[in-house]
Design an enzyme around this catalytic site. Structure first.
Site, PDB file in Angstrom:
ATOM      1  N   ASP A  85      -1.367  10.747  -2.140  1.00 35.80           N
ATOM      2  CA  ASP A  85      -1.638   9.628  -3.011  1.00 35.80           C
ATOM      3  C   ASP A  85      -2.225  10.168  -4.574  1.00 35.80           C
ATOM      4  O   ASP A  85      -1.805   9.629  -5.344  1.00 35.80           O
ATOM      5  CB  ASP A  85      -2.963   8.990  -2.520  1.00 35.80           C
ATOM      6  CG  ASP A  85      -2.705   8.296  -1.266  1.00 35.80           C
ATOM      7  OD1 ASP A  85      -2.212   7.239  -1.145  1.00 35.80           O
ATOM      8  OD2 ASP A  85      -2.863   8.966  -0.110  1.00 35.80           O
TER       9      ASP A  85
ATOM     10  N   ARG B 175       0.773  -1.127   0.172  1.00 36.86           N
ATOM     11  CA  ARG B 175      -0.094  -0.055  -0.059  1.00 36.86           C
ATOM     12  C   ARG B 175       0.960   1.146  -0.149  1.00 36.86           C
ATOM     13  O   ARG B 175       1.895   0.985   0.250  1.00 36.86           O
ATOM     14  CB  ARG B 175      -0.840   0.169   1.039  1.00 36.86           C
ATOM     15  CG  ARG B 175      -0.250  -0.507   2.429  1.00 36.86           C
ATOM     16  CD  ARG B 175      -0.608   0.188   3.659  1.00 36.86           C
ATOM     17  NE  ARG B 175      -0.562   1.515   3.566  1.00 36.86           N
ATOM     18  CZ  ARG B 175       0.649   2.305   3.935  1.00 36.86           C
ATOM     19  NH1 ARG B 175       1.830   1.494   4.027  1.00 36.86           N
ATOM     20  NH2 ARG B 175       0.825   3.584   3.708  1.00 36.86           N
TER      21      ARG B 175
ATOM     22  N   ARG C  97      -7.093  -0.472  -7.046  1.00 34.79           N
ATOM     23  CA  ARG C  97      -7.299   0.848  -6.275  1.00 34.79           C
ATOM     24  C   ARG C  97      -7.388   2.005  -6.853  1.00 34.79           C
ATOM     25  O   ARG C  97      -6.625   2.326  -7.783  1.00 34.79           O
ATOM     26  CB  ARG C  97      -6.162   0.834  -4.914  1.00 34.79           C
ATOM     27  CG  ARG C  97      -6.285  -0.250  -4.144  1.00 34.79           C
ATOM     28  CD  ARG C  97      -5.444  -0.145  -2.837  1.00 34.79           C
ATOM     29  NE  ARG C  97      -5.821   0.794  -2.034  1.00 34.79           N
ATOM     30  CZ  ARG C  97      -5.367   1.346  -0.966  1.00 34.79           C
ATOM     31  NH1 ARG C  97      -4.218   1.001  -0.631  1.00 34.79           N
ATOM     32  NH2 ARG C  97      -6.203   2.220  -0.171  1.00 34.79           N
TER      33      ARG C  97
END
Ligand code: MRU
Length: 373
Positions: free
Chosen positions: A253, A54, A99
């Site tokens: 992100d 992640r 994702r």
């Protein structure tokens, strides 16, 4: 970075078998250090989706290696170029769907597709996929190292004013080396300061619901010997009001080319508290996290929604076993937004591999002129 004295990256190709990718499976940290072997693009997509790996940079590097695994699979089963390309296109779609929020994922997949397209034969294409996967990982580590050097200057300036007292950095989620290939983004300046004997202490927000702060950031900092204190997410405002935070340093992100920052849910509230208390709020990011197509972060950045159980439950170690317990009533509904967007007006600066800039289009483009419109 080091784990019990031994240097590790978060992802690498095995030396013995160049068809096997190894990665640190983060679901078991901080209680167990587990290395997983990934052999297919399907396994890599699952590792991203289910958060064995992640964090923006590592998701990008994993996608890069995922495309390489897809190229090996395609070469073995479909040696003609049209079928090979078809397999790669479907692998790209599979990885991209894993994702939604970290732009590094689609950035790495696109880079792979573009480079692989230059190959004239299947063998050449596989070689290009391997070279690109390694390059994405190496660049990620190097860019984070550079972020560390630029951020170190900021920490030194604060340290000078504090006359020997530790610089108190506040961070949220895990933008550490576990979220990248090495060094981390938000943590790189912290490690650089600690290694240069600039006294530094880190407030680590636990980061509900998955607790990336208390599980991962605290573990990383501890392994490196950096003084830190884990706090409940809701303690941030209180600490800032009482002068206990010199600087907020978080990752991202996805950041628009105009400077809006998507980061783990709760970041926006920390930015508001920082603004109200005149605490500098910096975002550390490699340029692979800049979305050069998105202008308005609030309207355009896709925000991942995850399963309700992550909110209703908590997990931890009980008598040596990792167990999950339910906290909320079974019948209650729960919503689980993974990220929020901090508007550029709340951000003091962005720390990139090329230096520090303001969170606005002009300043970002000045550092990255090759992305001129
Ligand atoms: O859901 P995660 O753990 O993949 O969340 C991403 C993050 O690690 C954070 O938002 C981080 O601060 C930015 S990514 C370097």
């Amino acid at each position: 970075m080091k784990v019990r004295g031994q240097h590790f990256r978060t992802i690498w190709l095995t030396l013995e078998d160049q068809c096997v990718v190894q990665l640190i499976d983060q679901r078991f940290l901080p209680h167990r250090f587990v290395i997983e072997e990934v052999r297919t693009v399907e396994q890599m997509a699952a590792a991203i989706r289910e958060m064995h790996v992640r964090g923006a940079g590592l998701i990008g590097a994993s996608a890069g290696y995922g495309m390489y695994l897809a190229a090996i699979e395609a070469a073995a089963a479909r040696p003609a170029i049209p079928e090979f390309d078809e397999h790669l296109a479907s692998a790209a779609a599979q990885l991209n769907a894993a994702r939604p929020t970290a732009v590094n994922l689609s950035w790495a997949v696109e880079r792979q597709l573009k480079n692989i397209a230059d190959g004239k034969t299947v063998d050449e294409k596989v070689a290009l996929a391997l070279r690109t996967a390694k390059l994405i990982a190496d660049e990620d580590a190097e860019h984070c190292r550079m972020i560390g050097q630029h951020g170190l200057n900021l920490l030194r300036q604060i340290a000078r004013k504090k006359a020997g007292k530790p610089v108190n950095v506040f961070t949220h989620c895990n933008a550490g080396w576990l979220a990248f290939v090495d060094y981390g983004s938000a943590t790189a300046p912290i490690y650089a300061a600690h290694d240069s004997r600039v006294p530094v202490h880190v407030w680590v927000a636990e980061t509900r619901p998955r607790n990336q702060g208390s599980k991962l950031t605290a573990w990383e900092l501890g392994e490196h010997g950096v003084p830190h204190t884990v706090i409940a997410d809701s303690a941030a405002g209180h600490l800032m009001q009482h002068g206990e935070v010199d600087l907020v340093l978080v990752g991202t992100d996805r950041t628009t080319y105009t400077g809006d920052v998507a980061n783990k849910i709760g970041t926006y509230l920390k930015a508001l508290a920082a603004k109200d208390n005149n605490v500098p709020f910096y975002v550390a990011l490699p340029s692979s996290s800049i979305d050069w197509r998105m202008r308005d972060g609030l309207k355009e950045i896709p925000i991942e929604e995850r399963g309700a159980e992550e909110v209703k439950c908590a997990d931890g170690l009980l008598e040596g076993q990792q167990v999950e317990v339910r906290v909320a009533p079974e019948g209650s509904r729960a919503a689980n937004y993974g990220f929020d967007v901090t508007p550029r007006r709340l951000i003091t600066g962005l720390i990139t591999e090329r230096g520090v800039c303001e969170a606005n289009e002009k300043s970002i483009r000045a550092l990255f002129p090759e992305h001129a419109p």
